[in-house]
Design an enzyme around this catalytic site. Structure first.
Site, PDB file in Angstrom:
ATOM      1  N   ARG A  88       0.842  -1.200   0.000  1.00  0.00           N
ATOM      2  CA  ARG A  88       0.000   0.000   0.000  1.00  0.00           C
ATOM      3  C   ARG A  88       0.875   1.247   0.000  1.00  0.00           C
ATOM      4  NH1 ARG A  88      -2.719  -0.303   4.807  1.00  0.00           N
ATOM      5  NH2 ARG A  88      -2.709  -2.564   4.976  1.00  0.00           N
ATOM      6  N   TYR A 220      -0.252  -2.762  -7.609  1.00  0.00           N
ATOM      7  CA  TYR A 220      -0.403  -3.578  -6.392  1.00  0.00           C
ATOM      8  C   TYR A 220      -1.876  -3.556  -5.958  1.00  0.00           C
ATOM      9  CZ  TYR A 220      -0.460  -4.945  -1.528  1.00  0.00           C
ATOM     10  OH  TYR A 220      -0.794  -5.566  -0.346  1.00  0.00           O
ATOM     11  N   LYS A 229      -9.590  -2.251   0.206  1.00  0.00           N
ATOM     12  CA  LYS A 229      -9.362  -1.241   1.239  1.00  0.00           C
ATOM     13  C   LYS A 229      -9.904   0.122   0.827  1.00  0.00           C
ATOM     14  CE  LYS A 229      -7.944  -4.129   4.068  1.00  0.00           C
ATOM     15  NZ  LYS A 229      -6.637  -4.723   4.172  1.00  0.00           N
ATOM     16  N   HIS A 251     -11.606  -4.323  10.069  1.00  0.00           N
ATOM     17  CA  HIS A 251     -10.521  -5.053   9.413  1.00  0.00           C
ATOM     18  C   HIS A 251     -10.362  -6.364  10.174  1.00  0.00           C
ATOM     19  CE1 HIS A 251      -6.021  -4.905   8.008  1.00  0.00           C
ATOM     20  NE2 HIS A 251      -6.753  -5.602   7.187  1.00  0.00           N
ATOM     21  N   SER A 273      -2.081  -5.905   9.130  1.00  0.00           N
ATOM     22  CA  SER A 273      -1.568  -6.743   8.049  1.00  0.00           C
ATOM     23  C   SER A 273      -0.281  -7.429   8.483  1.00  0.00           C
ATOM     24  CB  SER A 273      -1.242  -5.888   6.839  1.00  0.00           C
ATOM     25  OG  SER A 273      -2.236  -4.933   6.642  1.00  0.00           O
ATOM     26  N   CYS A 275       0.163 -10.011  10.521  1.00  0.00           N
ATOM     27  CA  CYS A 275       0.238 -10.459  11.921  1.00  0.00           C
ATOM     28  C   CYS A 275      -0.568 -11.729  12.160  1.00  0.00           C
ATOM     29  CB  CYS A 275      -0.233  -9.349  12.860  1.00  0.00           C
ATOM     30  SG  CYS A 275       0.824  -7.893  12.843  1.00  0.00           S
ATOM     31  N   GLY A 276      -0.776 -12.529  11.119  1.00  0.00           N
ATOM     32  CA  GLY A 276      -1.386 -13.848  11.314  1.00  0.00           C
ATOM     33  C   GLY A 276      -2.905 -13.882  11.214  1.00  0.00           C
ATOM     34  N   ASN A 388       5.818  -9.080   1.004  1.00  0.00           N
ATOM     35  CA  ASN A 388       4.384  -8.860   0.820  1.00  0.00           C
ATOM     36  C   ASN A 388       3.878  -9.556  -0.448  1.00  0.00           C
ATOM     37  OD1 ASN A 388       1.919  -7.719   1.674  1.00  0.00           O
ATOM     38  ND2 ASN A 388       2.162  -5.961   0.304  1.00  0.00           N
ATOM     39  N   ARG A 422       1.357  -7.581  17.097  1.00  0.00           N
ATOM     40  CA  ARG A 422       2.647  -8.259  17.055  1.00  0.00           C
ATOM     41  C   ARG A 422       3.417  -7.670  18.216  1.00  0.00           C
ATOM     42  NH1 ARG A 422       6.013 -10.816  12.936  1.00  0.00           N
ATOM     43  NH2 ARG A 422       4.256 -11.010  11.548  1.00  0.00           N
TER      44      ARG A 422
END
Ligand code: SPV
Ligand code: MN
Length: 614
Positions: A88, A220, A229, A251, A273, A275-276, A388, A422
């Site tokens: 982004r 992207y 988004k 989100h 984004s 973080c699992g 990413n 995180r």
């Protein structure tokens, strides 16, 4: 006006496409499409009805233009974004505002006059030599309370191909849906000539008064697939300002867990984004979605959610058999269509960092030739795939996807809300807020290390509700909407969701252990979710602390057995000991940051104050 629009369609659309467009009668929509044509002046316009024939045309267009290339597996393709456009473009993303309008301090804004200057300078003729593709999508199952329709207009075949995998085509329902909801979003994108030197001029502009998003000179998907988004920003705004106490737009993943006697309990969880979030979503027994959730409270006081998407645009780094078996089955199997982006390709096979397989010696990635041992100018090793890099596929391809529920306009009943980030050194793997206010504060207090999903991001950062990059209005208003929604009197004591924190990132080093690295494994998430499932129904007791309820050791031991693991008591002690100094430090950091933001509800500071005292 409409007459001019029709004249323009007659000039630019061939008979077949004009005939398709005649099915759309919404005047605003037609005028917006005509405006896009007159600004961008494409050579041709393709109307995508979502028919297999039309989607196949889009696939071919993308291949012919070189936006995607075929891989060895049938229906697998690779798309490379320019090296400058791998995530982004946060610093090039703006909300268009009018003189005097209030904005979140976390977002960038640009005056309408400046945005118009940009459009005049960069957008006329941007689609020359290309075909403009127009697609109609519903963000959510058609007819759902919180679903909103949108138009995606782009010169990129990759973008529309992705839209077909990620969103529900609603060409035939568009008029009715726009009529029902009273609004629709318009998205206009062009990559222009797709040259590196144009990326500095790339912009993503959100226009709240026209419900329109523009994006230029990038590919992207987070910058160009504006249904995602881009439009999420509008739904956040809509929930905060027009549907207060009625809707939320988050989100969040949505997933179900199966408890005792087949009981199904649905979770929705926020995470920044990288973080699992996708892994957590797929760890459930009934996976619904991995990125976005739209909520409302039904007449029985039950919290309901839909996934505005029907697909996954997932990070592939560290996706492997061990942690993400179902996703891996899709990525390495033959069962489903996949668009790969920014991974390494060797002999038509995609490879990525952390896939648990042997890496090839060389191949091609978004930077061109790659070989083992490649270093950058500073002498640092160049990984084979971008951090990413992504895979785009239908969610229904995942083995545990609850497709019927996910497509139900009534949504799924959500009982557990989670927030995670995180956090290497402060909060335990799981804890439950004592009440809705404390739950809102868990969301307000998410932190994470900067991840690869935002260009140029570094350091540790606050990530309010993991939604901050998508909050257009004042953060204070969004926070107030959270307090109002979760305290709503429409909930009964029985239906009010429980709210919890999750943290998978505590390290040995930060718990004074001899070991190193993470305290736990990816698959432990099943235990944390399993415990929340039991706690939500009062099936287990918990330890009450000032930050909330913590699990008892014995209950976790039982749950770890279900994933064939022992759970040593010293590990529990390291994971669940409350590091009071750290927690106080974190509260201070949050208080200080929030005190700089205008009009933050006093309630937030009261709760931090009370937790500190306790
Ligand atoms: C994320 O980074 O949170 C994503 C991908 O879901 S993007 O579309 O780039 O936002
Ligand atoms: Mn996301």
């Amino acid at each position: 006006n409409l007459t001019e629009a029709e004249e323009l369609f007659a000039k630019t659309l061939d008979d077949a496409n004009r005939k398709k467009l005649q099915k759309i009668t919404n005047q605003d929509a037609l005028i917006k499409i005509a405006n896009a044509i007159s600004i961008c002046t494409p050579d041709a316009v393709f109307i995508n009805t979502g028919s297999e024939e039309d989607v196949e045309w889009i696939r071919q267009y993308s291949l012919t233009k070189g936006e995607e290339k075929k891989l060895a597996k049938d229906r697998h393709t690779i798309h490379f974004d320019l090296p400058q456009d791998q995530a982004r473009l946060v610093s090039q993303t703006y909300y268009i505002i009018n003189e005097g309008e209030k904005m979140s301090s976390l977002a960038k804004s640009v005056l309408r006059t400046e945005a118009i200057d940009y459009v005049k300078q960069f957008m006329p003729g941007i689609m020359k030599g290309m075909t403009m593709i127009v697609g109609f999508y519903s963000r959510g199952p058609v007819g759902a309370e919180a679903a909103i329709p949108a138009i995606e207009i782009s010169s990129s075949g990759y973008v529309l191909h992705s839209a077909e995998l990620l969103y529900r085509n609603c060409f035939s329902d568009f008029d009715a849906e726009a009529g029902r909801t009273g609004l629709f979003y318009t998205n206009l994108h062009s990559e222009g000539k797709n040259r590196p030197e144009d990326v500095p001029n790339a912009r993503i502009f959100m226009d709240r008064s026209w419900m329109t998003t523009f994006s230029t000179f990038c590919t992207y998907a987070g910058n160009t697939l504006l249904l995602k988004k881009g439009n999420h920003r509008f739904t956040v705004d809509y929930a905060t300002y027009y549907k207060l106490e009625e809707q939320l737009s988050e989100h969040m993943f949505i997933t179900g867990m199966t408890g005792p006697n087949g009981r199904k309990t649905f979770f929705a969880g926020a995470a920044p984004s990288g973080c699992g979030k996708t892994t957590t979503a797929m760890a459930g027994t009934d996976f619904v979605g991995d990125d976005l959730a739209q909520f409302w409270i039904d007449s029985d006081g039950i919290l309901r959610a839909i996934n505005p998407e029907k697909g996954i645009f997932g990070i592939v780094e560290d996706v492997n058999r061990e942690g993400d078996p179902y996703l891996m089955d899709c990525l390495r199997g033959d069962g489903t269509e996949v668009i790969w982006s920014n991974v390494l390709v060797k002999d038509g096979v995609p490879y990525w960092v952390g896939n648990g397989e042997e890496a090839p010696k060389r191949g091609v990635n978004f930077q061109g030739e790659w070989f083992q041992g490649k270093t950058d100018e500073a002498g640092n090793p160049v990984p084979m795939s971008h951090k990413n890099s992504r895979c785009t596929l239908l969610a229904s391809a995942i083995a545990n996807h609850a497709t019927e529920l996910a497509e139900d306009p009534a949504g799924v009943p959500v009982k557990v809300i989670t927030y995670s980030g995180r956090d290497a050194d402060t909060m335990p793997p799981v804890w439950v807020a004592r009440n809705a206010d404390d739950g809102v504060v868990i969301g307000a207090s998410i932190v994470s290390k900067a991840t690869a999903t935002e260009v140029g991001a570094t350091g540790v950062r606050r990530q309010p509700w993991a939604n901050a990059p998508f909050i257009p209005g004042a953060l204070a208003d969004y926070m107030q909407a959270q307090f109002t929604f979760f305290n709503s009197s429409k909930f009964s004591e029985k239906t009010r969701p429980i709210m919890a924190g999750l943290n998978y990132f505590l390290t040995h080093e930060n718990r004074g252990s001899e070991g190193s690295g993470l305290l736990g494994e990816k698959k432990d998430v099943k235990v944390w979710l399993g415990w929340l499932e039991l706690f939500a129904h009062g099936d287990v007791e918990a330890i009450e602390t000032p930050v909330g309820f913590l699990p008892r050791y014995d209950d976790l031991v039982t749950l770890f057995r279900t994933i064939d693991k022992d759970y040593p008591k010293p590990l529990y002690d390291m994971q669940f000991a409350l590091y009071v100094d750290k927690i106080l430090e974190r509260i201070e950091l949050q208080k200080e940051a929030y005190s700089k933001e205008a009009d933050i509800p006093a309630r937030l500071f009261d709760i931090y104050g009370r937790q500190k005292k306790e």
